[in-house]
Design a protein around this motif. Structure first.
Motif, PDB file in Angstrom:
ATOM      1  N   SER B  69      45.957 -26.395  19.822  1.00  0.00           N
ATOM      2  CA  SER B  69      45.180 -25.268  19.276  1.00  0.00           C
ATOM      3  C   SER B  69      45.128 -25.255  17.749  1.00  0.00           C
ATOM      4  CB  SER B  69      45.712 -23.929  19.802  1.00  0.00           C
ATOM      5  OG  SER B  69      46.991 -23.669  19.277  1.00  0.00           O
ATOM      6  N   SER B  70      45.947 -26.076  17.088  1.00  0.00           N
ATOM      7  CA  SER B  70      45.791 -26.240  15.633  1.00  0.00           C
ATOM      8  C   SER B  70      44.773 -27.325  15.291  1.00  0.00           C
ATOM      9  CB  SER B  70      47.108 -26.663  14.972  1.00  0.00           C
ATOM     10  OG  SER B  70      48.156 -25.866  15.380  1.00  0.00           O
ATOM     11  N   HIS B  76      42.492 -21.996  22.603  1.00  0.00           N
ATOM     12  CA  HIS B  76      43.457 -20.889  22.591  1.00  0.00           C
ATOM     13  C   HIS B  76      44.890 -21.414  22.586  1.00  0.00           C
ATOM     14  CE1 HIS B  76      39.793 -19.043  24.160  1.00  0.00           C
ATOM     15  NE2 HIS B  76      40.242 -17.941  23.616  1.00  0.00           N
ATOM     16  N   PRO B  77      45.772 -20.776  21.791  1.00  0.00           N
ATOM     17  CA  PRO B  77      47.193 -21.139  21.881  1.00  0.00           C
ATOM     18  C   PRO B  77      47.722 -20.745  23.261  1.00  0.00           C
ATOM     19  CG  PRO B  77      46.858 -19.323  20.311  1.00  0.00           C
ATOM     20  CD  PRO B  77      45.509 -19.740  20.784  1.00  0.00           C
TER      21      PRO B  77
ATOM     22  N   LYS E  66      45.188 -18.468  13.845  1.00  0.00           N
ATOM     23  CA  LYS E  66      46.195 -19.029  14.770  1.00  0.00           C
ATOM     24  C   LYS E  66      47.455 -19.502  14.044  1.00  0.00           C
ATOM     25  CE  LYS E  66      42.898 -21.641  16.802  1.00  0.00           C
ATOM     26  NZ  LYS E  66      42.334 -22.645  17.729  1.00  0.00           N
ATOM     27  N   GLU E 111      46.963 -11.068  11.411  1.00  0.00           N
ATOM     28  CA  GLU E 111      46.101 -12.189  11.799  1.00  0.00           C
ATOM     29  C   GLU E 111      44.676 -11.980  11.270  1.00  0.00           C
ATOM     30  OE1 GLU E 111      48.494 -10.957  13.641  1.00  0.00           O
ATOM     31  OE2 GLU E 111      49.624 -12.722  14.305  1.00  0.00           O
TER      32      GLU E 111
END
Lengths: 154, 154, 154, 154, 154, 154
Positions: B69-70, B76-77, E66, E111
């Motif tokens: 997710s990075s 989505h994480p 994120k 966030e």
């Protein structure tokens, strides 16, 4: 017997490059993602879809090029000097080409290959709702032909 | 018209999955790297080389799965629950297979595909001194056939 | 024969924890860094030095706890719920204690141990100009006694 | 009064090294993890276990060396030029030794120490199911003796 | 006396949220970057420039959302469930709005604020050659009005 | 027409800086966070609160400066040579100033701006329990005036 420069005695290690010269270096890699005709057609005909899919993939690729030495264990950190990511519309696929430039002690082909891989993975992610069949599978999607097309120093 | 769930109105966005259910999910992906016969032979016959090349690729893949997710902007994480990376010796290539399990709100096929990609890139890096020709180019090395072989919930 | 849960068949893998229960978990770890008497005295008597050395180590430790699954290959990503880092002034050393809480599927002792390790490494970095001898070596500095002092679920 | 080069006036800062010379630099650090006799015996006698535990720890250490400046707040980013990680079988423990080479403006002892710490933490993680007692505690496991054994420029 | 939930006794810590409930949460933040009239005019009139500047800023913002818990020391890692980034053309500025959704134990305003900040910094980076004066300074560029416009649970 | 050096033909790219000279470079940026009078008073009068809030913000900022090229897509990785973060107590706000030094091929104003942004976001996070009203909103908190105050080479 081929040489394996990342293995010494009985173990993997990160080979010492501090004696090598800082020179201008370029590497270029490419690859392609095969998609359903309907998906390709939607990308071709829709500016919004095309723009968003390819812009997202381009930026992901540029960021990934800079993360290469965190992803590939024996890869040396390098001051990446420039990155260019281009896409072409092929017969049944989209191809990605990534060129990386540096002034440093080792080549940047792993950076270019990492950029191509992440560009294609991001395209997959951006079109996945269009590529899935009714069972949620991807019978037609695949990534092919990732290779280094040019590597040079000057 | 195919659906593009990561594009809304005129822009890319990360679709909201908070209303989806937490369920057990599995995704399996595979791919292969084509190498010179001499390189494959050295890997086959040399325990040290084989062990180090594949162990490095396996660990890189597991770490990359957790970084998906990075790397992929709209991904989505997810609390990755288990990862298994296996390699097979093919005719002219090594194949990698990655299985990812989670208990979460979205599928893990991008995680499995990222794991396969990084496994194959790491093999490339580990054997690059053996694959380069006298001009420093890679005429025979390529990554092919990255695809999702299974995806399910339970 | 002891069990090695991260090794299966012939290879390392990230064991599947998706069938385990989400429960409240706590782990506490500690360790110490041995320093020169003059360095310890400067930390004890100087509020500015003490405050900056320990605040930097504390924040580095908290950030490291959250990065544990990126550093330790088979470690599962976990929603870290709380972290507390404390230091004590010992006889010839400073000790660090890290407590980590989560509500999740696996224990957090690796997170607590990683926090302690990074806290002590950061203290070393903050005092390194005081610990080096005239040849730039560290004859008296060492990290000792990193262990888990408590682990429980509820 | 000892000097604290990372503290200036009343605050921590990252000292400016831009006036220092780029030179070849080496740092070597070591440390050990004390384990149960049964765990050590299983590692000694089992090629699969030994190979996987140590390969995982080695690769984690090499990746961690490259992440040092993200973990230790005042540490300067450096073009790591080479990393070698070795393990020895001791009386009641396994020891890790990490050598880091660079051509840069500051020493690499924090990189070598970070590599040793993550190598030992990863061994702990790989053998944790064998080290835990029936209450899930680690009465015999500890990390000891992390120190810098050599630091030089040339 | 106001409460400071990240400070306890004499030190900063990451407050334990494991007893809080998992609920649906939304936070919305905004901010603006003031630019030269010529730069704004070029963005308004040029589809290529506008598309690339804003697409790059949007994707950087989504990735940054994120990464919030790696950037802000006491921030809890959270399973970000959805992110939407929008831009508006104002009188002398471009504004960015970021909405973040989660199903978790703490709010996501940090966030959303991190997403807005990185969106605006990325716009600055994308237009910096147009904003610099002949001395390489930025006399007219500034980021203003970063605030939380909405925060709720359900 | 203003120049946009990160856009070429129809796309964003990371401009090649390998032909530029390595020189000493400095950039200085600042910004401020507006807070409730009660919060500012608590910070002013309480050493513990002030120390912890500002130390946490300072360290977060220094770490963020080093992560700039991972956050801002077209930003070049640079060997950051020194970072200094200072805070001032203003009329209704706290201001942050970040100075970044390097010896490299491109300016470091994005690094200084990223440091200021993360310093201010971290202050927000550290005081958020004091800034929220009874509905959990932040009616008085905002980040203002982020700008580059100095940029030079030598």
């Amino acid at each position: 017997m081929p040489e394996f420069s990342h293995i010494n005695n009985d173990r993997a290690y990160m080979v010492d490059v501090t004696e090598k010269d800082d020179v201008h270096r370029l590497a270029r890699a490419e690859g392609r993602i095969h998609l359903r005709p309907e998906t390709l057609e939607a990308i071709r005909s829709g500016e919004v879809i095309k723009g968003n899919v390819l812009a997202t993939a381009r930026i992901a690729a540029i960021l990934a090029v800079k993360q290469t030495s965190s992803l590939i264990p024996m890869c040396h950190p390098l001051p990446v000097g420039g990155v260019d990511v281009d896409f072409h519309d092929g017969d049944g696929f989209i191809s990605a080409e990534v060129a990386v430039r540096t002034y440093g002690r080792t080549g940047v082909e792993m950076e270019a290959l990492t950029g191509v891989s992440v560009a294609l993975l991001t395209i997959w992610d951006m079109v996945k709702s269009a590529e899935k069949d009714e069972d949620g599978q991807y019978p037609e999607t695949s990534i092919e032909g990732i290779c280094v097309t040019e590597k040079r120093k000057s």
